[in-house]
Design a protein around this motif. Sequence first.
Motif, PDB file in Angstrom:
ATOM      1  N   GLY A 206       0.804  -1.214   0.000  1.00 27.07           N
ATOM      2  CA  GLY A 206       0.000   0.000   0.000  1.00 27.07           C
ATOM      3  C   GLY A 206       0.835   1.260   0.000  1.00 27.07           C
ATOM      4  O   GLY A 206       0.467   2.266  -0.628  1.00 27.07           O
ATOM      5  N   ALA A 207       1.996   1.249   0.686  1.00 26.44           N
ATOM      6  CA  ALA A 207       2.875   2.416   0.686  1.00 26.44           C
ATOM      7  C   ALA A 207       3.564   2.598  -0.660  1.00 26.44           C
ATOM      8  O   ALA A 207       3.924   3.725  -1.026  1.00 26.44           O
ATOM      9  CB  ALA A 207       3.922   2.281   1.801  1.00 26.44           C
ATOM     10  N   CYS A 208       3.736   1.502  -1.392  1.00 31.20           N
ATOM     11  CA  CYS A 208       4.400   1.574  -2.697  1.00 31.20           C
ATOM     12  C   CYS A 208       3.418   1.831  -3.835  1.00 31.20           C
ATOM     13  O   CYS A 208       3.832   2.230  -4.929  1.00 31.20           O
ATOM     14  CB  CYS A 208       5.147   0.266  -2.971  1.00 31.20           C
ATOM     15  N   ASN A 209       2.147   1.593  -3.605  1.00 30.33           N
ATOM     16  CA  ASN A 209       1.137   1.747  -4.656  1.00 30.33           C
ATOM     17  C   ASN A 209       0.044   2.680  -4.141  1.00 30.33           C
ATOM     18  O   ASN A 209      -1.017   2.242  -3.665  1.00 30.33           O
ATOM     19  CB  ASN A 209       0.550   0.386  -5.043  1.00 30.33           C
ATOM     20  N   THR A 210       0.285   3.944  -4.223  1.00 33.82           N
ATOM     21  CA  THR A 210      -0.649   4.943  -3.727  1.00 33.82           C
ATOM     22  C   THR A 210      -1.604   5.375  -4.834  1.00 33.82           C
ATOM     23  O   THR A 210      -1.308   5.235  -6.030  1.00 33.82           O
ATOM     24  CB  THR A 210       0.115   6.173  -3.203  1.00 33.82           C
ATOM     25  N   ASP A 211      -2.766   5.895  -4.420  1.00 33.10           N
ATOM     26  CA  ASP A 211      -3.738   6.383  -5.400  1.00 33.10           C
ATOM     27  C   ASP A 211      -3.169   7.559  -6.186  1.00 33.10           C
ATOM     28  O   ASP A 211      -3.402   7.674  -7.397  1.00 33.10           O
ATOM     29  CB  ASP A 211      -5.036   6.798  -4.697  1.00 33.10           C
ATOM     30  N   LEU A 212      -2.442   8.424  -5.512  1.00 32.99           N
ATOM     31  CA  LEU A 212      -1.765   9.514  -6.193  1.00 32.99           C
ATOM     32  C   LEU A 212      -0.476   8.993  -6.810  1.00 32.99           C
ATOM     33  O   LEU A 212       0.151   8.064  -6.290  1.00 32.99           O
ATOM     34  CB  LEU A 212      -1.441  10.652  -5.223  1.00 32.99           C
ATOM     35  N   SER A 213      -0.072   9.587  -7.906  1.00 30.76           N
ATOM     36  CA  SER A 213       1.172   9.161  -8.556  1.00 30.76           C
ATOM     37  C   SER A 213       2.367   9.496  -7.672  1.00 30.76           C
ATOM     38  O   SER A 213       2.301  10.354  -6.772  1.00 30.76           O
ATOM     39  CB  SER A 213       1.326   9.851  -9.913  1.00 30.76           C
ATOM     40  N   TRP A 214       3.465   8.806  -7.941  1.00 31.44           N
ATOM     41  CA  TRP A 214       4.691   9.065  -7.181  1.00 31.44           C
ATOM     42  C   TRP A 214       5.131  10.518  -7.352  1.00 31.44           C
ATOM     43  O   TRP A 214       5.514  11.177  -6.389  1.00 31.44           O
ATOM     44  CB  TRP A 214       5.783   8.106  -7.638  1.00 31.44           C
ATOM     45  N   ASP A 215       5.072  11.013  -8.579  1.00 32.44           N
ATOM     46  CA  ASP A 215       5.476  12.398  -8.814  1.00 32.44           C
ATOM     47  C   ASP A 215       4.610  13.378  -8.025  1.00 32.44           C
ATOM     48  O   ASP A 215       5.102  14.370  -7.468  1.00 32.44           O
ATOM     49  CB  ASP A 215       5.395  12.726 -10.305  1.00 32.44           C
ATOM     50  N   GLN A 216       3.300  13.114  -7.969  1.00 34.43           N
ATOM     51  CA  GLN A 216       2.410  14.001  -7.228  1.00 34.43           C
ATOM     52  C   GLN A 216       2.717  13.949  -5.733  1.00 34.43           C
ATOM     53  O   GLN A 216       2.728  14.984  -5.046  1.00 34.43           O
ATOM     54  CB  GLN A 216       0.950  13.618  -7.477  1.00 34.43           C
ATOM     55  N   CYS A 217       2.973  12.758  -5.227  1.00 34.38           N
ATOM     56  CA  CYS A 217       3.317  12.629  -3.802  1.00 34.38           C
ATOM     57  C   CYS A 217       4.640  13.324  -3.497  1.00 34.38           C
ATOM     58  O   CYS A 217       4.793  13.947  -2.442  1.00 34.38           O
ATOM     59  CB  CYS A 217       3.394  11.151  -3.416  1.00 34.38           C
ATOM     60  N   SER A 218       5.585  13.205  -4.407  1.00 29.82           N
ATOM     61  CA  SER A 218       6.863  13.887  -4.211  1.00 29.82           C
ATOM     62  C   SER A 218       6.661  15.398  -4.149  1.00 29.82           C
ATOM     63  O   SER A 218       7.250  16.085  -3.299  1.00 29.82           O
ATOM     64  CB  SER A 218       7.819  13.525  -5.350  1.00 29.82           C
ATOM     65  N   THR A 219       5.808  15.920  -5.014  1.00 33.64           N
ATOM     66  CA  THR A 219       5.498  17.350  -4.993  1.00 33.64           C
ATOM     67  C   THR A 219       4.795  17.733  -3.702  1.00 33.64           C
ATOM     68  O   THR A 219       5.086  18.782  -3.103  1.00 33.64           O
ATOM     69  CB  THR A 219       4.610  17.714  -6.202  1.00 33.64           C
ATOM     70  N   ASN A 220       3.868  16.890  -3.249  1.00 31.61           N
ATOM     71  CA  ASN A 220       3.160  17.174  -1.996  1.00 31.61           C
ATOM     72  C   ASN A 220       4.118  17.231  -0.813  1.00 31.61           C
ATOM     73  O   ASN A 220       4.031  18.128   0.038  1.00 31.61           O
ATOM     74  CB  ASN A 220       2.089  16.108  -1.743  1.00 31.61           C
ATOM     75  N   MET A 221       5.035  16.260  -0.746  1.00 30.14           N
ATOM     76  CA  MET A 221       5.970  16.237   0.381  1.00 30.14           C
ATOM     77  C   MET A 221       6.903  17.442   0.356  1.00 30.14           C
ATOM     78  O   MET A 221       7.250  17.996   1.406  1.00 30.14           O
ATOM     79  CB  MET A 221       6.782  14.938   0.369  1.00 30.14           C
TER      80      MET A 221
END
Length: 383
Positions: A206-221
Amino acid sequence: MFTPPPSPTPPKTRPPPSPAHLVSDGLLVPPTVPPPLAPVVTSAPSKYAVARRLRWSVLLVPFTLILIAATTRFLTHPAAFDLLIPGAENKWDQWTEKIFDWTPHSGHSHPPRLHLTSPSLFRRAATPTTVPPVPQNPTLPTPFPQPFDTTLSTNFSTTECYSFFLNMTQTLPFRSCRPFSLLVTHSEAFQEAQNNITEMNVDIWGACNTDLSWDQCSTNMAWFVSALQSSCVKDLSDQNAMAADTLIALQAYDLMRNTSCQVDTATNAYCYVESVGSSDPSSYWFYLLPLGQPLVGITSSACNECTKQLMAAYASALDSSDSTLLSGLQQTYQSAAKSLDNACGADYAQTVNVSNRALARIGTPHVGILLLGVLLASLLSTT
């Protein structure tokens, strides 16, 4: 119809006189032109004067640099500060011994450092556990484990920082990304899942397969990093553990998501889950290095392909342009690499030249002293 009167004719004025001096009888006389000044002739300094100035420069500049360095060294000595403390007992016959002792003593403390505490044993597997392979679209727990899932501590220096944490932990852009870098140390539910290797396997998926894309999560963080730095200025300055540790974890989000999702090609299982399921926690400790957590004692059990790939990923991150954000890993990698080489053989871990900002700051005064010496030499050569 009213017609405005014509404008009055402006008074006639005399044209200004030509450049001249007005004498007392009203006559204008041309100004007297002063005689031209004789040119000033300067003589070039003799070669003997130049040689004398250079000789004094050669003698005085090194002496001045040595004096400045010695004075700076002395003024930063703990014993020197005792002179400024009212009522301090100064025994001059002990200064020879004290001046070579640079350990902090009564009244002096170490500068604040990164929180490099010994890691807690979050993994709880006491016996070897068979690790399942990477699951295929498993049913995730509802709710999914989240950082700070227990009551959020109020131990903050400012209400602004406390409000930031409350808002961050409740917002979907944060929760949807399931940051492993914070789950591994600040989620009670995630830590409890380590008691059940199947649950742990699903949580990592679940931590590796998020609903948001990896790029979007990186931007959020990255956004949360910026917001934390602006909302928790005083807390970060006060070395508040919650603020400082969270900042390090947010900055390490990309790297730790990448490493937690690595798969052992020999078993098709998550490497991190294998480290949790092992009875020897040696491999597990390496996953906490980006958080500034130093290694505890390790054994040859850490000599496996997963750990080797993990350290290679760390080395690559430290060589990248984003390495300045990985302050925790910068302070733990070299020591961990040495420990791994000792346990597994020379050059098992890659050597990385980690930049040290503290050393850079220490080196700055020496650059200033050098510039001062150049300036002094210039002044002496022109006098």
